[in-house]
Motif scaffolding. Structure first.
Motif, PDB file in Angstrom:
ATOM      1  N   VAL A  47      -8.655  66.631   6.824  1.00  0.00           N
ATOM      2  CA  VAL A  47      -8.163  65.141   6.150  1.00  0.00           C
ATOM      3  C   VAL A  47      -7.877  64.358   6.936  1.00  0.00           C
ATOM      4  O   VAL A  47      -7.572  65.128   7.626  1.00  0.00           O
ATOM      5  CB  VAL A  47      -6.386  66.004   5.394  1.00  0.00           C
ATOM      6  CG1 VAL A  47      -5.716  64.547   4.989  1.00  0.00           C
ATOM      7  CG2 VAL A  47      -6.145  66.716   4.475  1.00  0.00           C
ATOM      8  N   PRO A  48      -8.434  63.126   6.365  1.00  0.00           N
ATOM      9  CA  PRO A  48      -8.463  62.150   7.455  1.00  0.00           C
ATOM     10  C   PRO A  48      -7.393  61.055   8.030  1.00  0.00           C
ATOM     11  O   PRO A  48      -6.791  61.101   6.617  1.00  0.00           O
ATOM     12  CB  PRO A  48      -9.724  60.903   7.061  1.00  0.00           C
ATOM     13  CG  PRO A  48      -9.364  61.572   5.504  1.00  0.00           C
ATOM     14  CD  PRO A  48      -9.621  63.558   5.185  1.00  0.00           C
ATOM     15  N   ILE A  49      -7.258  61.493   9.137  1.00  0.00           N
ATOM     16  CA  ILE A  49      -6.089  60.981   9.692  1.00  0.00           C
ATOM     17  C   ILE A  49      -6.107  60.297  10.826  1.00  0.00           C
ATOM     18  O   ILE A  49      -6.808  60.578  11.632  1.00  0.00           O
ATOM     19  CB  ILE A  49      -4.424  62.112  10.490  1.00  0.00           C
ATOM     20  CG1 ILE A  49      -5.057  62.519  11.337  1.00  0.00           C
ATOM     21  CG2 ILE A  49      -4.366  62.411   8.501  1.00  0.00           C
ATOM     22  CD1 ILE A  49      -3.599  63.781  11.452  1.00  0.00           C
ATOM     23  N   VAL A  50      -5.809  59.078  11.266  1.00  0.00           N
ATOM     24  CA  VAL A  50      -5.414  58.148  12.302  1.00  0.00           C
ATOM     25  C   VAL A  50      -4.278  58.848  13.035  1.00  0.00           C
ATOM     26  O   VAL A  50      -3.112  59.178  13.416  1.00  0.00           O
ATOM     27  CB  VAL A  50      -5.918  56.741  11.634  1.00  0.00           C
ATOM     28  CG1 VAL A  50      -5.312  56.028  12.987  1.00  0.00           C
ATOM     29  CG2 VAL A  50      -6.526  55.871  11.079  1.00  0.00           C
ATOM     30  N   VAL A  51      -5.227  58.879  14.479  1.00  0.00           N
ATOM     31  CA  VAL A  51      -4.053  58.830  15.501  1.00  0.00           C
ATOM     32  C   VAL A  51      -3.670  57.585  16.626  1.00  0.00           C
ATOM     33  O   VAL A  51      -5.030  57.902  17.059  1.00  0.00           O
ATOM     34  CB  VAL A  51      -4.356  60.357  16.165  1.00  0.00           C
ATOM     35  CG1 VAL A  51      -3.005  60.949  18.252  1.00  0.00           C
ATOM     36  CG2 VAL A  51      -3.589  61.823  15.463  1.00  0.00           C
ATOM     37  N   THR A  52      -3.298  57.056  17.013  1.00  0.00           N
ATOM     38  CA  THR A  52      -2.958  56.173  17.648  1.00  0.00           C
ATOM     39  C   THR A  52      -1.735  56.129  19.493  1.00  0.00           C
ATOM     40  O   THR A  52      -1.207  56.720  19.091  1.00  0.00           O
ATOM     41  CB  THR A  52      -2.885  54.780  16.950  1.00  0.00           C
ATOM     42  OG1 THR A  52      -3.361  53.855  18.013  1.00  0.00           O
ATOM     43  CG2 THR A  52      -2.326  54.484  16.722  1.00  0.00           C
TER      44      THR A  52
END
Length: 327
Positions: free
Chosen positions: A39-44
């Motif tokens: 599942v594509p998720i963003v971490v920043t």
């Protein structure tokens, strides 16, 4: 005579039992195997690398972690349908961004992940913000998830009616177009006006539903025109037993075992669900792929209608050409 009827009865019963098993498997198996898979998720943020490493260690294969320079980039990725959510690390602690409009199920999973990531000495639970929310009248997406099946079933029913009621292929094609237009306008009116399941521009939503109906009805009617009654069975089983359970309307294609999640997006039900989400909640972001899939199915359906019509016309001309010789 009795032995022949007995064999036929037994054969029909066996085929019906096998079909029942196939239907149970088709509908229950995907639901029983729902779990996050890439599942594509963003971490920043300053701790992005550590969070990504921990996710990969604790939930291997569950998430496809993307990085963005800041929270604004994470929000843009969510709005552009590049990711389902984000974990934003800050000096004061992490926070989680979700998009229940993209998938209420995945949004719940990310919320649960936020709770699991909470540790002693930090805030009990990182704050969770739904940046692209589902419709307030359908917060869990249950109504939206139920939209796909009626569109498919009505399209199948219309194709059967048109096949048996309209002998000419050209008029059958005209009936498909008229039904798609009327059906799309009516379905969008009910979904948006009465049930309040979908925000967004009414005509755009009606266009998506009309294209969905056109793809389904045109394909099955085209198969029936080109192959006869067997085409009705092939088309109906493909779209109902494969297309509907693999549409991932209530979860998301990444929640299904692969390659079934990707296959579902190549069939009209899955493409329709994705296109409806993009149109209603994301200003058309991510719409190109599912739009191309539906257009391709609709075009294939009308090509089959044309082939069947030409074949029928050729057969009629050949029959008329033989009449004098038979006389």
């Amino acid at each position: 005579m009795r032995s022949s009827l007995a064999r036929r009865t037994a054969g029909v019963a066996v085929v019906a039992a096998l079909l029942q098993l196939v239907m149970i498997t088709a509908f229950a198996w995907p639901a029983a195997r729902v779990a996050p898979r890439d599942v594509p998720i963003v971490v920043t943020g300053p701790q992005a690398a550590a969070v990504a490493e921990r996710l990969d260690r604790e939930r291997p294969g569950a998430f496809d972690v993307l990085t963005r320079p800041d929270e604004a980039g994470a929000r843009a990725a969510i709005a552009g349908r590049e990711a389902y959510g984000a974990i934003v690390t800050t000096p004061s602690g992490p926070k989680v961004l979700t998009a229940s409009a993209a998938s209420p199920f995945i949004a719940q999973q990310l919320g649960a992940l936020a709770q699991a990531q909470a540790k002693e000495g930090r805030p009990p639970v990182p704050p969770v913000q739904d940046v692209v929310a589902a419709d307030s009248d359908d917060p869990r997406g249950a109504g939206f998830g139920a939209l796909a099946l009626p569109l498919i079933m009505s399209g199948l029913a219309a194709s059967v009616l048109l096949t048996f009621a309209i002998p000419a292929a050209a008029w059958r094609a005209a009936g498909v177009v008229l039904f798609a237009v009327l059906g799309g306008l009516g379905a969008a009116g009910i979904a948006q006006g009465w049930l309040s399941l979908l925000p967004g521009p009414y005509l755009a939503l009606a266009g998506v539903m009309s294209l969905t109906i056109l793809a389904v009805t045109g394909t099955v009617a085209g198969l029936a025109t080109a192959l006869g009654r067997a085409g009705l069975g092939v088309g109906s089983l493909t779209l109902l037993l494969l297309g509907n359970p693999l549409s991932a309307a209530a979860s998301g294609p990444e929640m299904l075992p692969q390659p079934w999640g990707d296959l579902g997006q190549m069939l009209p039900p899955g493409a329709a669900v994705t296109l409806l989400r993009s149109t209603a909640f994301f200003d058309g972001a991510g719409a190109a792929g599912p739009l191309a899939v539906l257009v391709a199915w609709a075009a294939a359906g009308f090509a089959l209608l044309a082939v069947g019509g030409l074949r029928g016309r050729t057969g009629e001309e050949a029959a008329r050409g033989r009449e004098p010789a038979l006389a």
